[in-house]
Design an enzyme around this catalytic site. Structure first.
Site, PDB file in Angstrom:
ATOM      1  N   ASP A  29       0.837  -1.199   0.000  1.00 52.25           N
ATOM      2  CA  ASP A  29       0.000   0.000   0.000  1.00 52.25           C
ATOM      3  C   ASP A  29       0.874   1.252   0.000  1.00 52.25           C
ATOM      4  OD1 ASP A  29      -1.974  -1.794   0.153  1.00 52.25           O
ATOM      5  OD2 ASP A  29      -2.790  -1.131   2.090  1.00 52.25           O
ATOM      6  N   GLU A  31       3.831   1.644  -1.214  1.00 52.58           N
ATOM      7  CA  GLU A  31       4.407   1.841  -2.540  1.00 52.58           C
ATOM      8  C   GLU A  31       3.366   2.465  -3.483  1.00 52.58           C
ATOM      9  OE1 GLU A  31       7.559   1.046  -5.448  1.00 52.58           O
ATOM     10  OE2 GLU A  31       7.370   1.451  -3.317  1.00 52.58           O
ATOM     11  N   ASP A  33       0.754   4.251  -2.592  1.00 59.87           N
ATOM     12  CA  ASP A  33       0.528   5.646  -2.185  1.00 59.87           C
ATOM     13  C   ASP A  33       1.635   6.561  -2.720  1.00 59.87           C
ATOM     14  OD1 ASP A  33      -1.692   4.841  -0.869  1.00 59.87           O
ATOM     15  OD2 ASP A  33      -0.763   4.790   1.116  1.00 59.87           O
ATOM     16  N   SER A  78     -36.005  -6.257 -16.763  1.00 61.36           N
ATOM     17  CA  SER A  78     -35.871  -6.910 -15.457  1.00 61.36           C
ATOM     18  C   SER A  78     -36.039  -8.410 -15.670  1.00 61.36           C
ATOM     19  CB  SER A  78     -36.864  -6.338 -14.459  1.00 61.36           C
ATOM     20  OG  SER A  78     -38.147  -6.643 -14.895  1.00 61.36           O
ATOM     21  N   LEU A  79     -36.042  -9.162 -14.601  1.00 59.46           N
ATOM     22  CA  LEU A  79     -36.053 -10.620 -14.735  1.00 59.46           C
ATOM     23  C   LEU A  79     -37.327 -11.217 -14.163  1.00 59.46           C
ATOM     24  CD1 LEU A  79     -32.433 -11.351 -13.462  1.00 59.46           C
ATOM     25  CD2 LEU A  79     -33.268 -11.778 -15.768  1.00 59.46           C
ATOM     26  N   GLU A 109     -25.414 -17.457 -12.659  1.00 61.23           N
ATOM     27  CA  GLU A 109     -24.712 -16.404 -11.929  1.00 61.23           C
ATOM     28  C   GLU A 109     -25.414 -16.162 -10.608  1.00 61.23           C
ATOM     29  OE1 GLU A 109     -25.020 -13.124 -14.616  1.00 61.23           O
ATOM     30  OE2 GLU A 109     -23.458 -13.910 -15.937  1.00 61.23           O
ATOM     31  N   LYS A 111     -27.310 -13.752  -8.094  1.00 57.12           N
ATOM     32  CA  LYS A 111     -28.109 -12.540  -8.251  1.00 57.12           C
ATOM     33  C   LYS A 111     -27.712 -11.592  -7.132  1.00 57.12           C
ATOM     34  CE  LYS A 111     -32.677 -10.813  -9.284  1.00 57.12           C
ATOM     35  NZ  LYS A 111     -32.690  -9.693  -8.369  1.00 57.12           N
ATOM     36  N   ASP A 113     -27.431  -8.478  -4.745  1.00 61.56           N
ATOM     37  CA  ASP A 113     -28.467  -7.618  -4.200  1.00 61.56           C
ATOM     38  C   ASP A 113     -27.942  -6.186  -4.082  1.00 61.56           C
ATOM     39  OD1 ASP A 113     -30.971  -7.095  -3.415  1.00 61.56           O
ATOM     40  OD2 ASP A 113     -30.836  -8.068  -1.465  1.00 61.56           O
ATOM     41  N   ARG A 132     -30.609   2.244 -13.441  1.00 61.53           N
ATOM     42  CA  ARG A 132     -31.612   1.610 -14.289  1.00 61.53           C
ATOM     43  C   ARG A 132     -32.835   2.508 -14.463  1.00 61.53           C
ATOM     44  NH1 ARG A 132     -36.055  -1.558 -13.377  1.00 61.53           N
ATOM     45  NH2 ARG A 132     -36.489  -3.037 -15.037  1.00 61.53           N
ATOM     46  N   GLU A 168     -23.945  -4.744 -11.522  1.00 63.15           N
ATOM     47  CA  GLU A 168     -24.607  -4.463 -10.249  1.00 63.15           C
ATOM     48  C   GLU A 168     -23.625  -3.773  -9.313  1.00 63.15           C
ATOM     49  OE1 GLU A 168     -27.708  -5.373 -10.240  1.00 63.15           O
ATOM     50  OE2 GLU A 168     -28.406  -5.645  -8.172  1.00 63.15           O
ATOM     51  N   TYR A 220     -22.220  -7.873 -15.347  1.00 68.89           N
ATOM     52  CA  TYR A 220     -22.863  -9.151 -15.690  1.00 68.89           C
ATOM     53  C   TYR A 220     -23.432  -9.193 -17.109  1.00 68.89           C
ATOM     54  CZ  TYR A 220     -27.005  -6.597 -13.988  1.00 68.89           C
ATOM     55  OH  TYR A 220     -27.970  -5.665 -13.772  1.00 68.89           O
ATOM     56  N   LYS A 285     -29.130 -17.888 -17.341  1.00 71.00           N
ATOM     57  CA  LYS A 285     -29.258 -17.244 -18.653  1.00 71.00           C
ATOM     58  C   LYS A 285     -28.955 -18.275 -19.731  1.00 71.00           C
ATOM     59  CE  LYS A 285     -27.612 -12.889 -16.699  1.00 71.00           C
ATOM     60  NZ  LYS A 285     -26.523 -11.917 -16.543  1.00 71.00           N
ATOM     61  N   LYS A 309     -34.991 -17.263  -7.063  1.00 75.38           N
ATOM     62  CA  LYS A 309     -34.688 -16.578  -5.811  1.00 75.38           C
ATOM     63  C   LYS A 309     -34.497 -17.539  -4.636  1.00 75.38           C
ATOM     64  CE  LYS A 309     -35.526 -12.378  -5.491  1.00 75.38           C
ATOM     65  NZ  LYS A 309     -36.540 -11.418  -5.864  1.00 75.38           N
ATOM     66  N   CYS A 403     -33.901  -7.892  38.533  1.00 72.53           N
ATOM     67  CA  CYS A 403     -33.958  -9.103  37.707  1.00 72.53           C
ATOM     68  C   CYS A 403     -35.408  -9.589  37.623  1.00 72.53           C
ATOM     69  CB  CYS A 403     -33.071 -10.186  38.306  1.00 72.53           C
ATOM     70  SG  CYS A 403     -33.278 -11.788  37.499  1.00 72.53           S
ATOM     71  N   CYS A 406     -35.684 -13.106  39.653  1.00 75.12           N
ATOM     72  CA  CYS A 406     -35.511 -13.281  41.097  1.00 75.12           C
ATOM     73  C   CYS A 406     -35.612 -11.969  41.873  1.00 75.12           C
ATOM     74  CB  CYS A 406     -34.183 -13.975  41.394  1.00 75.12           C
ATOM     75  SG  CYS A 406     -32.748 -12.952  41.025  1.00 75.12           S
ATOM     76  N   CYS A 421     -27.707  -9.832  36.474  1.00 74.38           N
ATOM     77  CA  CYS A 421     -28.285 -10.162  37.770  1.00 74.38           C
ATOM     78  C   CYS A 421     -27.149 -10.829  38.558  1.00 74.38           C
ATOM     79  CB  CYS A 421     -29.450 -11.143  37.577  1.00 74.38           C
ATOM     80  SG  CYS A 421     -29.885 -12.007  39.082  1.00 74.38           S
ATOM     81  N   CYS A 426     -30.011 -17.315  41.128  1.00 71.63           N
ATOM     82  CA  CYS A 426     -31.168 -16.906  40.326  1.00 71.63           C
ATOM     83  C   CYS A 426     -31.631 -18.118  39.509  1.00 71.63           C
ATOM     84  CB  CYS A 426     -30.767 -15.753  39.406  1.00 71.63           C
ATOM     85  SG  CYS A 426     -32.023 -15.328  38.198  1.00 71.63           S
TER      86      CYS A 426
HETATM   87  S1  IVH Z   1     -29.163  -9.868 -15.792  1.00 72.48           S
HETATM   88  C1  IVH Z   1     -32.160  -9.168 -18.861  1.00 72.48           C
HETATM   89  N1  IVH Z   1     -27.571 -10.814 -13.964  1.00 72.48           N
HETATM   90  O1  IVH Z   1     -31.490  -8.266 -10.986  1.00 72.48           O
HETATM   91  C2  IVH Z   1     -31.159  -9.423 -17.851  1.00 72.48           C
HETATM   92  N2  IVH Z   1     -29.196  -9.218 -13.308  1.00 72.48           N
HETATM   93  O2  IVH Z   1     -34.455  -8.452 -11.573  1.00 72.48           O
HETATM   94  C3  IVH Z   1     -31.299  -8.540 -16.693  1.00 72.48           C
HETATM   95  N3  IVH Z   1     -29.140  -8.616 -10.948  1.00 72.48           N
HETATM   96  O3  IVH Z   1     -32.042  -5.213 -12.569  1.00 72.48           O
HETATM   97  C4  IVH Z   1     -30.209  -8.478 -15.775  1.00 72.48           C
HETATM   98  N4  IVH Z   1     -27.456  -9.905 -10.395  1.00 72.48           N
HETATM   99  O4  IVH Z   1     -30.105  -5.376 -10.906  1.00 72.48           O
HETATM  100  C5  IVH Z   1     -28.593  -9.987 -14.221  1.00 72.48           C
HETATM  101  N5  IVH Z   1     -26.081 -11.732 -12.428  1.00 72.48           N
HETATM  102  C6  IVH Z   1     -27.096 -10.899 -12.705  1.00 72.48           C
HETATM  103  C7  IVH Z   1     -27.689 -10.095 -11.707  1.00 72.48           C
HETATM  104  C8  IVH Z   1     -28.748  -9.266 -12.061  1.00 72.48           C
HETATM  105  C9  IVH Z   1     -28.330  -9.016  -9.959  1.00 72.48           C
HETATM  106  C10 IVH Z   1     -30.256  -7.655 -10.774  1.00 72.48           C
HETATM  107  C11 IVH Z   1     -30.209  -6.492 -11.726  1.00 72.48           C
HETATM  108  C12 IVH Z   1     -31.522  -6.477 -12.436  1.00 72.48           C
HETATM  109  C13 IVH Z   1     -32.368  -7.315 -11.546  1.00 72.48           C
HETATM  110  C14 IVH Z   1     -33.428  -7.994 -12.362  1.00 72.48           C
END
Ligand code: IVH
Length: 699
Positions: A29, A31, A33, A78-79, A109, A111, A113, A132, A168, A220, A285, A309, A403, A406, A421, A426
């Site tokens: 670190d 080096e 810096d 979205s998924l 993959e 997912k 959060d 998004r 993400e 991703y 996917k 999920k 307590c 007791c 206590c 007790c």
């Molecule tokens: S693919 C059409 N891959 O999940 C493909 N999404 O519900 C759409 N997310 O808005 C995204 N990990 O924020 C993809 N490995 C992953 C993901 C991922 C998290 C989130 C992403 C997306 C939401 C969809």
């Protein structure tokens, strides 16, 4: 000069990549810096040499009034979600039907959060990044994204002239906890979870605030690419993006068919807690891009991908009241009494609240709507209140001054958050102490549980832990309706427990601050309970890992008249109070390194490791050629494959138990059955906290 600056920049970008993307730095670190300081100095002297991708340009631009709007050239979809194997298979059947003779394979993959972003690169430079939003238009958070160190500000000249990657943004759990600690210290409201914290951090109008939050990003997907052809499958594209310098998930996996997808999901459902970030499921996917195109979208969801999920871990409910339980060492532990709420298929009625300070810190009021979280086997906990749902009727919690069990006036030790206590008699403490004594990590007395102990106490058959050894069949039959056989079994397991290793006995006695590992250390260094009891503070402090707090608590324990009496009773009952000292050099597992993976049925990790160490072996995290044995339980990880490929000996749990038995036989000249019970049960050692372990949760 231009060359010097460019070389420096290139070097720093390279080391940045090693550190933040590959997690494998090549320089210290200090080096790093030094290089950074040098570049800053030169750029100050020659401002015309500053470029937008210079590493000095990450640390937060000036605040803005509002974010600009970015129109996404192709919408961020979205998924579709699924929660069960059945639904996953239905999805597979649907796409198989649509694809006719073409067999789909999958990229799986995690997912993440966090929150989705799209990043556009033009001629090798990061041009802008957006959230998004509603999928069609997002907010321009470029200046904030630039502060994420693992995100390249420029990429190789080989990259397409214009392209967009998607990924993400997330906050690792450690960073989240630290952030909340700081906020608590500053009296600011806490973030409920890492996702909210990540979103809050990225959508800061002042990028300097974002720069202080340890955000990270996994890429991703590729939104689009112009002017150059790209690979034809998702996983190859990920490899390609990785080669351009993007951080892509190392946890992704190629799956040949839907059952492999199911396997990937069930593995991570069990291991999500091991990850440094939060995930809420897996994403499958269709791997081949031409098949993705063929499948197309329905509404705003692609047909070619699905989110599978994990069961939910958080829910909201009402905090009806705050109860108090008394732990084995007398600590008063507040716990939440909740309106029952189902979280991930489990009904939660009670949850941990830690201590009064924590309740104040999180600003939890009785009557609040609260966020409750459960993760794996740990006790559910109250994360915090939903302040917007307050009605004004909520009440502040006040710790009682006596307590609740007791009536003794409680005490607060300086420097400790817990209140206690002080009454060793007790009834709540006695019950907890007895439970702790028979627990698995302790003397492991099978058949004696919470209810039986309560009944024995009520009848006056036991009052301290030594009384178990004088119990009779008549007494047991009197307190509980049991078959003769069960009574005989209980008496047998009580009798057998007299031979437990010293470390377990020390742990079972329940000395304040002495956990399993500490007990093992004390056993190793003292060799007998009498020696430990007689050790003065100085001797105790000379033992590794023992500080004044533990030394004091050991001294206190052995000063207490009642405890000395109990020990005399244990001696009279022929409970083994010493360990045969063994020369470490001659221990049977000496020089053998063990790596554990997957979930073991009969041991917790620390228990298994303690057993290995007792027998002279070592425990490590990584499988290498030098690893002696890889022990695997249910759902083993990639370590098992690695061990096999390196020719390391692999043991399943039963082989491991056999090996331990054989090895301990060599030490004690006779197999030690004591430490190894073959049954699966859930009687774990009680913590100093009490009350909640079972009662709060019903399936
Ligand atoms: S693919 C059409 N891959 O999940 C493909 N999404 O519900 C759409 N997310 O808005 C995204 N990990 O924020 C993809 N490995 C992953 C993901 C991922 C998290 C989130 C992403 C997306 C939401 C969809």
């Amino acid at each position: 000069m231009k060359n010097t600056v460019e070389n420096l920049r290139e070097a720093i970008n390279y080391h940045n990549y090693r550190y933040y993307v590959l997690d494998s730095p090549e320089i210290s670190d200090a080096e790093y810096d030094r290089l950074m300081r040098e570049l800053k100095k030169l750029e100050e002297e020659y401002p015309h040499l500053v470029t937008p991708d210079s590493p000095t340009q990450r640390v937060g631009a000036s605040p803005v009034e509002a974010f600009g709007v970015v129109e996404h050239p192709s919408p961020l979809l979205s998924l579709a979600n699924t929660f069960s194997e059945g639904e996953l298979i239905e999805w597979n059947n649907r796409i198989i039907k649509l694809l006719g003779s073409q067999h789909p394979t999958f990229a799986c993959e995690l997912k993440m959060d966090g929150l989705a972003v799209a990043l556009t690169y033009v001629n090798g430079l990061l041009q802008h990044g957006a959230t998004r939003g509603d999928g069609f238009r997002g907010e321009d958070v470029t200046q904030n994204l630039r502060t994420i160190k693992s995100l390249p500000l420029s990429v190789s000249k080989e990259a397409p002239p214009k392209f967009e990657v998607r990924g993400e943004v997330y906050l690792p759990v450690k960073g989240f906890k630290k952030l909340n600690d700081t906020r608590a210290a500053e009296g600011l409201p806490l973030f409920a979870n890492p996702r909210n914290a990540a979103a809050g951090s990225l959508r800061q109008l002042d990028p300097r605030v974002t720069a202080r939050r340890p955000l990270d990003i996994y890429i991703y997907g590729l939104g689009y690419a112009e002017g150059k052809s790209v690979p034809s499958s998702h996983l190859e594209i990920m490899e390609y993006l990785k080669s351009l310098g993007f951080k892509v998930s190392p946890y992704s996996k190629y799956c040949e068919n839907i059952m492999d997808v199911e396997g990937y999901h069930s593995y991570w459902a069990g291991h999500r807690g091991d990850l440094p970030f939060e995930v809420d499921g897996v994403v499958a996917k269709v791997n081949t891009l031409s098949l993705q195109v063929e499948l197309g979208d329905v509404g705003r969801e692609p047909r070619w991908a699905i989110a599978y999920k994990f069961p939910a871990v958080q829910g909201t409910t009402r905090l009806i009241n705050i109860g108090i339980s008394v732990g084995r060492t007398g600590t008063l532990n507040p716990y939440a009494i909740l309106e029952p709420v189902s979280i991930g298929g489990v009904t939660i009625r009670q949850a941990a609240l830690h201590n009064a300070e924590d309740i104040g810190r999180k600003d939890i009021l009785i009557g609040d709507t609260v966020i409750v979280q459960r993760a794996g086997e740990v006790i559910p906990e109250v994360v915090g209140p939903v302040v917007s749902k307050r009605t004004g009727q909520e009440k502040k919690f006040v710790m009682p001054s006596r307590c609740p069990e007791c009536g003794t006036e409680i005490v607060k030790t300086e420097g400790e958050v817990a209140v206690r206590c002080p009454n060793l008699n007790c009834p709540a403490q006695v019950q907890e102490r007895l439970q702790h004594f028979v627990s698995r990590g302790g003397m492991d007395i099978e058949g004696v549980g919470e209810k039986l102990i309560a009944a024995l106490l009520k009848e006056g058959y036991v009052s301290d832990v030594a009384d178990f050894y004088s119990l009779t069949a008549e007494q047991l039959l009197k307190v509980e309706r049991m078959a003769d056989k069960s009574v005989a079994n209980i008496l047998e397991s009580i009798k057998n427990s007299r031979e437990r290793p010293l470390a377990r006995l020390i742990f079972a006695l329940g000395i304040l601050h002495v956990g399993e590992e500490m007990a093992a250390t004390l056993a190793r260094h003292s060799g007998s309970l009498d020696k430990l009891a007689g050790a003065d503070t100085e001797e105790l402090l000379s033992i590794p890992n023992i500080g004044p707090k533990i030394a004091d608590s050991i001294r206190e324990f052995f000063k207490e008249e009642r405890n000395l009496k109990t020990i005399e009773k244990l001696r009279a009952a022929e409970v083994k109070l010493e360990e045969k000292t063994v020369d470490v050099g001659s221990l049977p597992l000496k020089g053998k390194e063990f790596v554990l993976t997957g979930k073991l049925e009969h041991f917790t990790r620390p228990q298994a490791e303690a057993r290995i160490k007792e027998l002279g072996g070592g425990a490590g995290d990584n499988v290498t050629r030098k690893t002696g044995y890889l022990v695997y339980g249910a759902d083993p990880g990639s370590k098992l494959q690695k061990a096999r490929s390196l020719g390391v000996k692999v043991l399943e749990e039963s082989d491991f138990i056999a090996l331990l038995e054989e090895a301990s036989g060599q030490v004690r000249s006779g197999p030690d059955k004591s430490g190894l019970s073959r049954r699966a049960g859930s009687r774990r050692a009680g913590s100093e906290r009490s009350g909640l372990s079972q009662s709060g949760v019903t399936s």
